[in-house]
Write an enzyme that holds these catalytic residues in place. Sequence first.
Site, PDB file in Angstrom:
ATOM      1  N   ASP A  83      17.661  -0.070 -25.634  1.00  0.00           N
ATOM      2  CA  ASP A  83      16.101  -0.286 -25.585  1.00  0.00           C
ATOM      3  C   ASP A  83      15.660  -0.764 -27.054  1.00  0.00           C
ATOM      4  O   ASP A  83      16.045  -0.321 -28.037  1.00  0.00           O
ATOM      5  CB  ASP A  83      15.429   0.835 -25.152  1.00  0.00           C
ATOM      6  CG  ASP A  83      15.523   2.232 -25.857  1.00  0.00           C
ATOM      7  OD1 ASP A  83      14.666   2.288 -26.870  1.00  0.00           O
ATOM      8  OD2 ASP A  83      16.388   2.804 -25.716  1.00  0.00           O
ATOM      9  N   ASP A 172       7.336   5.658 -20.549  1.00  0.00           N
ATOM     10  CA  ASP A 172       7.889   6.326 -21.619  1.00  0.00           C
ATOM     11  C   ASP A 172       6.674   7.294 -22.161  1.00  0.00           C
ATOM     12  O   ASP A 172       5.689   7.137 -22.596  1.00  0.00           O
ATOM     13  CB  ASP A 172       8.200   5.341 -23.024  1.00  0.00           C
ATOM     14  CG  ASP A 172       8.304   6.068 -24.338  1.00  0.00           C
ATOM     15  OD1 ASP A 172       8.523   7.328 -24.232  1.00  0.00           O
ATOM     16  OD2 ASP A 172       8.420   5.650 -25.463  1.00  0.00           O
ATOM     17  N   GLU A 174       6.409  10.959 -24.181  1.00  0.00           N
ATOM     18  CA  GLU A 174       7.151  11.633 -24.970  1.00  0.00           C
ATOM     19  C   GLU A 174       6.099  12.259 -25.978  1.00  0.00           C
ATOM     20  O   GLU A 174       4.591  12.235 -25.826  1.00  0.00           O
ATOM     21  CB  GLU A 174       8.086  11.101 -25.788  1.00  0.00           C
ATOM     22  CG  GLU A 174       7.652   9.833 -26.432  1.00  0.00           C
ATOM     23  CD  GLU A 174       8.590   9.139 -27.361  1.00  0.00           C
ATOM     24  OE1 GLU A 174       8.896   9.436 -28.587  1.00  0.00           O
ATOM     25  OE2 GLU A 174       9.070   8.020 -26.945  1.00  0.00           O
TER      26      GLU A 174
END
Length: 284
Positions: A83, A172, A174
């Site tokens: 990624d 994503d 996090e």
Amino acid sequence: MPATGTSRMLRRTATAVASAALLAGAIAAAGPAQAARPSTPADFHPERDYAGSTVAAHEGKDTSASTANSLAALAVTQTKGMDVSGWQGNVAWSTAYANGGRFAYVKATEGTGYTNPYFAQQYNGSYNVGMIRGAYHFALPNASSGATQAAYFVSHGGGWSKDGKTLPPALDIEYNPYGATCYGLSQAGMVSWIRDFSNTVHTKTGRYPVIYTTTDWWTTCTGNNSSFGTTNPLWIARYASSVGTLPAGWSYQTIWQYADSGTLPGDQNYFNGALDRVQALANG
């Protein structure tokens, strides 16, 4: 005696001043809570935020674990991938393919105020050398709603087409690079935000997004919610010799980000299956 013109004017002036004072007092009492919240932090640095940018600092990494040992511990054939984000700039995709990379996720957006300036080179370049690729969004759940960020993401690179070479969009989610770990949301509030984002992506693209996270963050900020495992593929981050315990609701990971550097550009990933399984996810 009837009031003179002058006295009537003085009364009106006094009343106006009193009303203005009351209004000013009410605004002051309301305080900052009534002010519009900025959509992004003052120290916004999206060029430094990417999938896993906060992980090592919070969870560490086992630098003694070798790639060979990690691969040997897995039950099925793994497919190498990566990624990337604006942090990598222009990527040498032919070299990455020659080194074994077969899929890639590319950061498209963050919040509603950033698009990766290298997105076209990375997203199209990986496709052109034969990789299966997809786009991901770096979430800022305290900045705007899940639906708002999902709409921004989809309209700025986070779409999907059934061409056999486009992975479903990814979220994503996090550790907060700007402050409180859970972005100031309760566990229930975070679950609601993620569901809002997920459902909006599904409505707009026909696919539920892959969820990138860590077990520790997911447990802390969602209460280890188990309700996404039946709809959203899991992309787990853990820089060690095994994936470890997965978040509730998932019995296996679809992708494992096992290192933040290696032979491929950006972060190093294994897709949990052979290349035909990557293609199957792409096709839905």
